[in-house]
Structure formats: C-alpha cells, structure tokens
Design an enzyme around this catalytic site. Structure first.
Site, PDB file in Angstrom:
ATOM      1  N   SER A 118     -18.636   2.671  -5.107  1.00 53.57           N
ATOM      2  CA  SER A 118     -17.738   2.874  -6.236  1.00 53.57           C
ATOM      3  C   SER A 118     -18.128   1.986  -7.403  1.00 53.57           C
ATOM      4  CB  SER A 118     -16.312   2.495  -5.842  1.00 53.57           C
ATOM      5  OG  SER A 118     -15.898   3.217  -4.735  1.00 53.57           O
ATOM      6  N   HIS A 139     -21.829   9.392  -6.392  1.00 51.88           N
ATOM      7  CA  HIS A 139     -20.441   8.928  -6.264  1.00 51.88           C
ATOM      8  C   HIS A 139     -19.490  10.121  -6.209  1.00 51.88           C
ATOM      9  CE1 HIS A 139     -16.953   6.421  -8.165  1.00 51.88           C
ATOM     10  NE2 HIS A 139     -16.846   6.491  -6.857  1.00 51.88           N
ATOM     11  N   GLU A 151     -20.377  11.711  -9.687  1.00 48.31           N
ATOM     12  CA  GLU A 151     -20.956  10.844 -10.719  1.00 48.31           C
ATOM     13  C   GLU A 151     -22.339  10.439 -10.201  1.00 48.31           C
ATOM     14  OE1 GLU A 151     -18.737   7.149 -11.180  1.00 48.31           O
ATOM     15  OE2 GLU A 151     -19.006   7.178 -13.347  1.00 48.31           O
ATOM     16  N   ASN A 189     -14.809   4.252 -12.441  1.00 46.94           N
ATOM     17  CA  ASN A 189     -13.973   3.108 -12.059  1.00 46.94           C
ATOM     18  C   ASN A 189     -13.825   2.055 -13.146  1.00 46.94           C
ATOM     19  OD1 ASN A 189     -12.904   3.745  -9.509  1.00 46.94           O
ATOM     20  ND2 ASN A 189     -15.007   3.738  -8.746  1.00 46.94           N
TER      21      ASN A 189
HETATM   22  N1  LIG Z   1     -11.850   5.499  -0.863  1.00 43.91           N
HETATM   23  C1  LIG Z   1     -12.141   6.101  -2.005  1.00 43.91           C
HETATM   24  O1  LIG Z   1     -11.288   6.738  -2.648  1.00 43.91           O
HETATM   25  C2  LIG Z   1     -13.557   6.059  -2.519  1.00 43.91           C
HETATM   26  C3  LIG Z   1     -13.916   6.917  -3.565  1.00 43.91           C
HETATM   27  C4  LIG Z   1     -15.254   6.945  -3.991  1.00 43.91           C
HETATM   28  C5  LIG Z   1     -16.178   6.095  -3.395  1.00 43.91           C
HETATM   29  N2  LIG Z   1     -15.800   5.241  -2.389  1.00 43.91           N
HETATM   30  C6  LIG Z   1     -16.829   4.397  -1.771  1.00 43.91           C
HETATM   31  O2  LIG Z   1     -17.224   5.012  -0.558  1.00 43.91           O
HETATM   32  C7  LIG Z   1     -17.643   3.991   0.374  1.00 43.91           C
HETATM   33  C8  LIG Z   1     -16.833   4.139   1.635  1.00 43.91           C
HETATM   34  O3  LIG Z   1     -15.475   3.939   1.317  1.00 43.91           O
HETATM   35  P1  LIG Z   1     -14.312   4.487   2.274  1.00 43.91           P
HETATM   36  O4  LIG Z   1     -13.074   4.484   1.460  1.00 43.91           O
HETATM   37  O5  LIG Z   1     -14.760   5.711   2.968  1.00 43.91           O
HETATM   38  O6  LIG Z   1     -14.234   3.270   3.331  1.00 43.91           O
HETATM   39  P2  LIG Z   1     -13.580   3.280   4.794  1.00 43.91           P
HETATM   40  O7  LIG Z   1     -13.157   1.880   5.042  1.00 43.91           O
HETATM   41  O8  LIG Z   1     -12.577   4.365   4.933  1.00 43.91           O
HETATM   42  O9  LIG Z   1     -14.826   3.659   5.752  1.00 43.91           O
HETATM   43  C9  LIG Z   1     -15.980   2.875   5.846  1.00 43.91           C
HETATM   44  C10 LIG Z   1     -16.678   3.210   7.165  1.00 43.91           C
HETATM   45  O10 LIG Z   1     -17.951   2.535   7.174  1.00 43.91           O
HETATM   46  C11 LIG Z   1     -18.193   2.133   8.503  1.00 43.91           C
HETATM   47  N3  LIG Z   1     -19.234   1.111   8.517  1.00 43.91           N
HETATM   48  C12 LIG Z   1     -19.131  -0.209   8.229  1.00 43.91           C
HETATM   49  N4  LIG Z   1     -20.336  -0.802   8.381  1.00 43.91           N
HETATM   50  C13 LIG Z   1     -21.227   0.169   8.758  1.00 43.91           C
HETATM   51  C14 LIG Z   1     -22.614   0.171   9.069  1.00 43.91           C
HETATM   52  N5  LIG Z   1     -23.340  -0.942   9.032  1.00 43.91           N
HETATM   53  N6  LIG Z   1     -23.172   1.341   9.446  1.00 43.91           N
HETATM   54  C15 LIG Z   1     -22.443   2.479   9.511  1.00 43.91           C
HETATM   55  N7  LIG Z   1     -21.114   2.535   9.226  1.00 43.91           N
HETATM   56  C16 LIG Z   1     -20.517   1.375   8.852  1.00 43.91           C
HETATM   57  C17 LIG Z   1     -16.843   1.664   9.019  1.00 43.91           C
HETATM   58  O11 LIG Z   1     -16.794   1.626  10.433  1.00 43.91           O
HETATM   59  C18 LIG Z   1     -15.908   2.719   8.401  1.00 43.91           C
HETATM   60  O12 LIG Z   1     -15.711   3.803   9.299  1.00 43.91           O
HETATM   61  C19 LIG Z   1     -17.456   2.654  -0.334  1.00 43.91           C
HETATM   62  O13 LIG Z   1     -18.661   2.263  -0.922  1.00 43.91           O
HETATM   63  C20 LIG Z   1     -16.412   2.987  -1.400  1.00 43.91           C
HETATM   64  O14 LIG Z   1     -16.485   2.132  -2.505  1.00 43.91           O
HETATM   65  C21 LIG Z   1     -14.516   5.217  -1.924  1.00 43.91           C
END
Ligand SMILES: NC(=O)c1ccc[n+]([C@@H]2O[C@H](COP(=O)([O-])OP(=O)(O)OC[C@H]3O[C@@H](n4cnc5c(N)ncnc54)[C@H](O)[C@@H]3O)[C@@H](O)[C@H]2O)c1
Length: 296
Positions: A118, A139, A151, A189
């Site tokens: 993000s 993104h 994005e 963001n």
């Molecule tokens: N939540 C949102 O609305 C949103 C929107 C756009 C982008 N993002 C981005 O997407 C990414 C994920 O966010 P999320 O909200 O899905 O997080 P989340 O916490 O829901 O999920 C993250 C997952 O990554 C896994 N993980 C951690 N370390 C790992 C590794 N070494 N290898 C494989 N898996 C691993 C965890 O077990 C978990 O299941 C982040 O970079 C976040 O900034 C999030």
C-alpha cells in the site's frame, strides 16, 4: 503469462488469487500459515457463491475457478513455474525486502515480481533483487473481486516492458490500471490515509461519535462507506503502517498517526479481521453484513 503465484492469503491475497483464477489463470496461493490458506480458500468460495446468487457467474464457473487454485506453505514450491509473482504479505518493510531477496534467488529469470504494498517504496523493494527492471507495484483495491482499479507503480528502475505487461494483464483480468510513480503512499493512500487519520482525530477530540462521523461522510460526500468503517475494513494495522511510511517519507507532521489509532492497534483491535475496531464484528454475520453493504 499463464502461471501466477500469490504470496499471502489474507484480506488481499485471497482476492487477488480469486480474480486471476476466475479469469482463467493457474494460481498458486502461498502463505506461511496453513490456517490462513484454509481461511483464504473458504473466503474465495464464499465470494464466488455470492456472485452466483447475484447471477454474475454460474455454478460451473465457481468449480472451475476453485480448480485453478492450488495452495502451498512453501514459497519455493510455489514459484518454480511462475510467470508473475504478486506479493501480498503483511505490510512490513523488512519482511517485504526479505521475501523479494528470496524470490529473486528462486524464481525463473523471466518472472516479473509485483508487490501489492500500500505504501512501501517499490524502488527500495526492487533494490533487494538483481532484477529491479522486473519489479513493479500492482496495488489492488479492497475488496479485490469488486474494485476496478489497479494502481500500477513504476519503481525508479522498472522497465517499460514490465510496465506494459502489467498494464495489459490488468486489463485482461477486467481491471482498470492507472500508472503512477513511486513516492510515499503513491496516489491512493497519499490522499485516502490522511482523510481516515483525520476522521480518527475527529473522534479522538470528541467532536462526534463513530456513527455520526461516518454518516456525515457517507451522506454528505456520497462515500459508499464512512472513513472509520473503511479503516476497519482495510485493517487498522495496515492503516497505521501506511501512515508511518507517509510520516517517515515526507517528514511532515500532518501525516502523524492519531494516538487513538496507535493504541487500538497495540490493543489488537484491528477491525473486521480481529472482530473489533471502530465497530464490533463479534459475529461473522455482522462482518458479512458490512461487507455486503459495501459491495452494493
Ligand atoms: N487491507 C487492505 O485493504 C489493503 C488494500 C491494498 C493493499 N494492501 C496491502 O496488501 C498487503 C497484504 O495486506 P492484507 O490486508 O491482505 O494483510 P493480512 O494481514 O490480511 O494478510 C497478510 C498475510 O500474509 C501472510 N504472511 C506473512 N508473512 C508471510 C511470508 N513470509 N510469506 C507468505 N505469507 C506471509 C500472513 O500469514 C497473512 O495471511 C499489504 O502489503 C497491504 O499493505 C492492503
């Protein structure tokens, strides 16, 4: 591109896997946690059923989509044939750097390495690899199956061939890609998070309650969801990480995370995913109701 590997099966990763698989790509979904993989597949299945209920897909599409997804707790096993890896692991700088260093070592030479971060610098992530020209930001927005925007973020060294591949692939999976450059928070963001942070400050200073703040923004600005509910939906830990990147990147106090947000994250109140944030989602039906309101 045929084979896509998605790293991380959380909020975003399962949505990204869902969209690629629904559009005919073979997907390997990996996570360090077997429980996260199980939950991710259950979420994809539930979201596909919802699409059947809305008559957007047929039952056979659900079966075929699920058949195209395999899961693995081993990154190495998951990437051996990948044309593209989309990393969607936890928003943490050191973690992303170590994942990309490993990916660079174990992926085939032609593999494009995309991150769904993000806010973390694509240029910094790319510097952990020996293929910075093939590293790019992809993104997706939450919830991935419903939101049209991707994005596409060019790092300092991203090649135009890589950018063009990702722009064209995004269109093939029914998304609308928008190209931006690599500065803290990119575009989405940099604009969204200060608004969410200000909504939390407004609550913190007692100007209005949670429901009142969200109602003003929903009815007054025609936002589909109020900023506090959106923060719960995104994950308060994710919001905090993004604000920290903005604060650190611009050295401007206007991005300082509200102390209430910091406290809630420390207390484990992360929003929908933990069952409580600004709202209470202690039953899964409540969380589902919120999600379905948004999808309309
Ligand atoms: N939540 C949102 O609305 C949103 C929107 C756009 C982008 N993002 C981005 O997407 C990414 C994920 O966010 P999320 O909200 O899905 O997080 P989340 O916490 O829901 O999920 C993250 C997952 O990554 C896994 N993980 C951690 N370390 C790992 C590794 N070494 N290898 C494989 N898996 C691993 C965890 O077990 C978990 O299941 C982040 O970079 C976040 O900034 C999030």
């Amino acid at each position: 591109m045929n084979n896509i590997t998605v790293i991380g099966a959380g909020t975003m990763g399962n949505g990204i896997a869902h969209v690629f698989a629904q559009n005919g790509y073979s997907v390997i979904l990996t996570d360090i946690s077997a429980a996260a993989l199980e939950k991710g597949i259950a979420t994809i299945s539930k979201n596909l059923s919802r699409l059947i209920d809305k008559e957007k897909i047929q039952a056979i599409d659900k079966t075929q989509t699920l058949d195209r997804i395999t899961t693995s707790t081993s990154i190495e096993e998951g990437v051996s044939k990948a044309d593209l890896v989309v990393e969607a692991a936890t928003e943490n700088y050191e973690l992303k750097l170590s994942i990309f260093k490993e990916l660079d070592e174990i992926c085939p030479e032609h593999t494009i390495l995309a991150t769904n971060t993000s806010s973390i610098s694509i240029t910094k992530i790319a510097s952990a690899t020996k293929r910075p020209g093939k590293v790019i930001g992809m993104h997706f927005m939450n919830p991935v199956p419903l939101m049209k925007l991707v994005e596409v973020i060019n790092g300092y060294s991203t090649s135009s061939a890589t950018t063009n591949s990702i722009l064209s692939l995004s269109k093939k999976i029914g998304k609308i890609p928008t190209e931006v450059n690599d500065y803290p928070g990119f575009v989405a963001n940099r604009i969204l998070m200060p608004m969410i942070n200000e909504a939390i400050e407004t609550l913190f200073h007692g100007v209005a309650g949670v429901a009142e703040i969200d109602t003003v923004m929903k009815l007054g600005m025609a936002h589909p969801m109020g900023p506090l509910q959106l923060a719960d939906f995104i994950g308060l830990d994710v919001c905090l990480s993004i604000l920290e990147v903005l604060y650190d990147g611009f050295k401007n106090p206007k991005y300082a995370p509200c102390p209430l947000l910091v406290n809630m994250v420390v207390a484990g109140k992360l929003g929908i995913k933990s069952g409580e944030g600004f709202y209470d989602y202690s039953t899964s039906r409540k969380a589902e109701k919120i999600a379905s309101q948004f999808s309309r």
